[in-house]
Design a protein around this motif. Structure first.
Motif, PDB file in Angstrom:
ATOM      1  N   ALA A  26      -2.102  15.219 -37.705  1.00 53.55           N
ATOM      2  CA  ALA A  26      -1.025  15.051 -38.678  1.00 53.55           C
ATOM      3  C   ALA A  26       0.320  14.998 -37.962  1.00 53.55           C
ATOM      4  O   ALA A  26       1.189  14.205 -38.311  1.00 53.55           O
ATOM      5  CB  ALA A  26      -1.033  16.190 -39.687  1.00 53.55           C
ATOM      6  N   PHE A  27       0.470  15.825 -36.933  1.00 53.64           N
ATOM      7  CA  PHE A  27       1.741  15.873 -36.212  1.00 53.64           C
ATOM      8  C   PHE A  27       2.007  14.551 -35.488  1.00 53.64           C
ATOM      9  O   PHE A  27       3.118  14.029 -35.513  1.00 53.64           O
ATOM     10  CB  PHE A  27       1.705  17.026 -35.206  1.00 53.64           C
ATOM     11  CG  PHE A  27       2.965  17.161 -34.399  1.00 53.64           C
ATOM     12  CD1 PHE A  27       3.071  16.598 -33.131  1.00 53.64           C
ATOM     13  CD2 PHE A  27       4.056  17.838 -34.906  1.00 53.64           C
ATOM     14  CE1 PHE A  27       4.243  16.720 -32.388  1.00 53.64           C
ATOM     15  CE2 PHE A  27       5.227  17.961 -34.170  1.00 53.64           C
ATOM     16  CZ  PHE A  27       5.320  17.405 -32.914  1.00 53.64           C
ATOM     17  N   HIS A  28       0.966  14.026 -34.831  1.00 51.20           N
ATOM     18  CA  HIS A  28       1.196  12.841 -33.992  1.00 51.20           C
ATOM     19  C   HIS A  28       1.095  11.527 -34.740  1.00 51.20           C
ATOM     20  O   HIS A  28       1.749  10.571 -34.377  1.00 51.20           O
ATOM     21  CB  HIS A  28       0.215  12.845 -32.819  1.00 51.20           C
ATOM     22  CG  HIS A  28       0.556  13.856 -31.774  1.00 51.20           C
ATOM     23  ND1 HIS A  28       1.568  13.667 -30.869  1.00 51.20           N
ATOM     24  CD2 HIS A  28       0.044  15.078 -31.516  1.00 51.20           C
ATOM     25  CE1 HIS A  28       1.667  14.741 -30.087  1.00 51.20           C
ATOM     26  NE2 HIS A  28       0.760  15.605 -30.456  1.00 51.20           N
ATOM     27  N   ALA A  29       0.206  11.474 -35.750  1.00 54.79           N
ATOM     28  CA  ALA A  29      -0.019  10.185 -36.399  1.00 54.79           C
ATOM     29  C   ALA A  29       0.287  10.199 -37.885  1.00 54.79           C
ATOM     30  O   ALA A  29       0.346   9.154 -38.504  1.00 54.79           O
ATOM     31  CB  ALA A  29      -1.470   9.742 -36.189  1.00 54.79           C
ATOM     32  N   ASN A  30       0.455  11.395 -38.436  1.00 56.98           N
ATOM     33  CA  ASN A  30       0.741  11.507 -39.867  1.00 56.98           C
ATOM     34  C   ASN A  30      -0.315  10.820 -40.726  1.00 56.98           C
ATOM     35  O   ASN A  30      -0.025  10.328 -41.816  1.00 56.98           O
ATOM     36  CB  ASN A  30       2.129  10.922 -40.183  1.00 56.98           C
ATOM     37  CG  ASN A  30       2.695  11.469 -41.480  1.00 56.98           C
ATOM     38  OD1 ASN A  30       2.406  12.579 -41.885  1.00 56.98           O
ATOM     39  ND2 ASN A  30       3.493  10.653 -42.164  1.00 56.98           N
ATOM     40  N   ASP A  64      -2.549   5.530 -38.535  1.00 59.73           N
ATOM     41  CA  ASP A  64      -1.163   5.818 -38.897  1.00 59.73           C
ATOM     42  C   ASP A  64      -1.144   6.333 -40.329  1.00 59.73           C
ATOM     43  O   ASP A  64      -2.176   6.710 -40.864  1.00 59.73           O
ATOM     44  CB  ASP A  64      -0.261   4.603 -38.683  1.00 59.73           C
ATOM     45  CG  ASP A  64      -0.549   3.467 -39.640  1.00 59.73           C
ATOM     46  OD1 ASP A  64      -0.078   2.345 -39.377  1.00 59.73           O
ATOM     47  OD2 ASP A  64      -1.249   3.662 -40.658  1.00 59.73           O
ATOM     48  N   HIS A  65       0.010   6.345 -40.917  1.00 57.56           N
ATOM     49  CA  HIS A  65       0.111   7.041 -42.204  1.00 57.56           C
ATOM     50  C   HIS A  65      -0.604   6.311 -43.336  1.00 57.56           C
ATOM     51  O   HIS A  65      -0.684   6.827 -44.445  1.00 57.56           O
ATOM     52  CB  HIS A  65       1.585   7.309 -42.560  1.00 57.56           C
ATOM     53  CG  HIS A  65       2.353   6.075 -42.911  1.00 57.56           C
ATOM     54  ND1 HIS A  65       3.043   5.922 -44.075  1.00 57.56           N
ATOM     55  CD2 HIS A  65       2.564   4.937 -42.230  1.00 57.56           C
ATOM     56  CE1 HIS A  65       3.633   4.754 -44.113  1.00 57.56           C
ATOM     57  NE2 HIS A  65       3.364   4.137 -42.997  1.00 57.56           N
ATOM     58  N   GLU A  66      -1.121   5.125 -43.053  1.00 60.30           N
ATOM     59  CA  GLU A  66      -1.832   4.400 -44.097  1.00 60.30           C
ATOM     60  C   GLU A  66      -3.335   4.344 -43.890  1.00 60.30           C
ATOM     61  O   GLU A  66      -4.033   3.688 -44.650  1.00 60.30           O
ATOM     62  CB  GLU A  66      -1.298   2.963 -44.162  1.00 60.30           C
ATOM     63  CG  GLU A  66       0.070   2.893 -44.795  1.00 60.30           C
ATOM     64  CD  GLU A  66       0.606   1.476 -44.782  1.00 60.30           C
ATOM     65  OE1 GLU A  66       0.366   0.759 -43.800  1.00 60.30           O
ATOM     66  OE2 GLU A  66       1.258   1.097 -45.756  1.00 60.30           O
TER      67      GLU A  66
END
Lengths: 371, 201
Positions: free
Chosen positions: B82-86, B62-64
């Motif tokens: 990037a689109f799906h999980a950022n 995820d984004h972290e």
């Protein structure tokens, strides 16, 4: 001495059936629809979203249906569900100064730019039952359209005071670091204001209301003024890296309360007003106000005040305000504690036996026979 | 930019999909040497990576959680990820929480990835290592937690020097990297607690 319970699994399975039956109630009465709860019990939905820490009106309505209206149980469902959701990122900070106002009042200023917008509030009802609501049939609603739209410019009251330098400034910490996230890192004490506000935002409304009441009655405080309360829709914006610009994801309904409190000033700083801030999902005024009062009460450390009363004591307030944690620990008492209790029972019997024996021995000794 | 970006599909069910994929990763890590199939959760992404590997990345990242990818893979899948999980894509292996390692030139040594800290050994990189298959390569004998006595796998097409470096990784315990070998729709976990031998002792 652990007593095994037979047939436990069957009994537990039966509780689910019994709940389903209790939840349905009288079959001759039409079953509740989630949409009805979402539309016609919006204030309950708001509470569940706040204490469940998840903005989703349909889910909150379903949670209320599933828990037979028990807001704490419903909030639990929301929190549990929240943990299964993928974490995509953080929105840009919400700008409440750009709120599409449905209600906006100030108890501190009579004439303020944009005016007092009373909106949908119970404040002016007389708390008498409306029996027409008990009749079946459509409610008679007649809200005429106003002659002119609301003012575009509805500045936040503390910003007005801030321009004169009379209000404690609200400044981001040096370097503008990302705010704490209590769902990722448990709060440690002393807690920063960001963590405190997060914990208050999801805190139990009843507990915070009681504490706020105690502040007003003198247990910690100064007399607050409701500088501004506003309620309405605010857009949520997100900045995907691959796009390079902000997009709007939708609106959320927020209630925001700014409390104005006194501060006597010190040798370094002239007297100025201090703030208490509260914000929550949906129309939840009582919660936002309580939160703002307690936010101010918890600023004792930053303002050099003594934390003499419960509402000012960070650990007391923040450890105990979470609905799910509190109900979890209180209700865990229902779990078997048979072995612990058996231990206590043996101990108390043993002490009493020893005391009886001691008394019997002393009674048997002849008088005056001291060592 | 080359071809226009196609988002493909994320999980068919955004809650149960990642749960099912996570379950298989958990199973693989708990029983090293056992091949756990990765369920089909409806994920569709660039063909440059096995779809199951993409599903694992979506389930875990995820984004972290920064992700390391070799240059070619990065070009192929970074926009989709990037689109799906950022999730942040990083150049520096030492900053990666997850990575995908394939047999190709220019791979960093395993020692370049994060091995965790004394106080937080979990702050290390978990690497998905792609193999051609797990049956026709040289035998590896596995011992350790989650393995009753000894397990055997025979991965083919591993990145150069992987086995020797993975054995050296064991010396860092409780720090170290964790590995998920992927081949032919199944994953085999090699957590840092597993001892790897190239011959029967």
């Amino acid at each position: 001495m652990y007593v095994a319970v037979k047939g436990g699994e069957a009994a537990i399975a039966a509780t689910h059936d019994l709940v389903a039956e209790a939840r349905r109630g009288d079959r001759s009465v039409p079953e509740l629809k989630v949409a009805q709860i979402r539309e016609q019990m919006k204030l309950a939905v708001a509470r569940v979203m706040n204490e469940g820490s998840l903005y989703d009106e349909d889910l909150a309505a379903l949670a209320l249906k599933q828990s037979q209206g028990d807001a704490v149980e419903a909030a639990f469902l929301m929190r549990a569900y929240r943990t299964t959701l993928p974490r995509f990122g953080s929105s840009s900070p919400l700008d409440t100064s750009g709120m599409a106002i449905r209600r906006r009042i100030s108890a501190a200023f009579k004439d303020l730019p944009g005016g007092q917008v009373l909106g949908p509030t119970y404040d002016y009802t007389h708390r008498l039952f409306d029996w027409t609501l008990a009749e079946d049939g459509e409610a008679r609603i007649a809200v005429p359209e106003a002659d002119a739209p609301l003012a575009d410019n509805m500045p936040r009251v503390p910003d007005i005071l801030g321009d004169e330098g009379l209000m404690e400034p609200e400044a981001a910490p040096a370097g503008d670091p990302a705010p704490a996230d209590i769902t990722r890192d448990p709060a440690q004490f002393p807690a920063g204001r960001d963590a405190r506000l997060q914990m208050l935002a999801r805190g139990d409304e009843g507990f915070l209301l009681g504490l706020a009441y105690s502040v007003q009655r003198g247990f910690g405080g100064n007399h607050p003024f409701a500088g501004e309360i506003r309620m309405g829709e605010v857009p949520v914006r997100f900045h995907p890296e691959e796009l390079g610009f902000e997009i709007e994801l939708g609106d959320v309904t927020l209630t925001e309360c700014q409390m104005i409190n006194q501060f006597t000033g010190s040798s370094e700083t002239p007297p100025q007003f201090t703030r208490g801030y509260g914000v929550c999902f949906g129309q939840s005024e009582r919660k936002a106000m309580s939160m703002a009062i307690i936010d101010r009460a918890l600023k004792t450390r930053e303002l050099g005040e003594e934390a003499a009363y419960p509402a000012q004591q960070e650990e007391f307030v923040l450890y105990h305000c979470d609905t799910i944690e509190a109900s979890g620990f209180v209700e865990h008492l229902k779990l078997p504690h048979y072995v612990d209790f058996q231990g206590e029972l043996e101990l108390i019997r043993k002490i009493r036996r020893e005391q009886d024996e001691q008394r019997a021995r002393m009674a048997a000794e002849p008088e005056g026979a001291e060592a | 930019m080359n071809a226009p970006f196609s988002p493909g599909r994320g999980f068919q069910d955004p809650v149960l999909g990642p749960q099912a994929v996570f379950r298989s990763v958990l199973s693989a890590m708990s029983r090293p040497g056992n091949i756990a199939p990765v369920p089909d959760a409806g994920v569709e992404g660039p063909a440059a990576a096995p779809q199951e590997v993409l599903a694992i990345l979506l389930a875990l990242c995820d984004h972290e959680t920064p992700v390391w990818l070799d240059a070619a893979l990065r070009n192929a899948i970074a926009p989709w990820l990037a689109f799906h999980a950022n999730c942040p894509i990083v150049d520096d292996p030492a900053r990666a929480a997850f990575g995908v390692l394939r047999a190709c030139a220019g791979n960093p040594p395993l020692s370049a990835f994060a091995a965790g800290e004394e106080r937080y050994p979990d702050r290390s990189t978990t690497l998905i290592v792609l193999a051609e298959n797990l049956t026709t390569g040289a035998s590896l004998f596995l011992e350790g937690p989650g393995i009753e006595s000894r397990a055997r796998i025979a991965p083919a097409g591993l990145p150069d020097g992987f086995v020797a470096q993975a054995q050296a990784n064991r010396d860092l315990y409780p720090r170290g990297l964790d590995f998920l070998l992927f081949a032919e729709r199944g994953i085999c976990g090699l957590p840092r607690s597993t001892r790897i031998f190239t011959e029967v002792r």
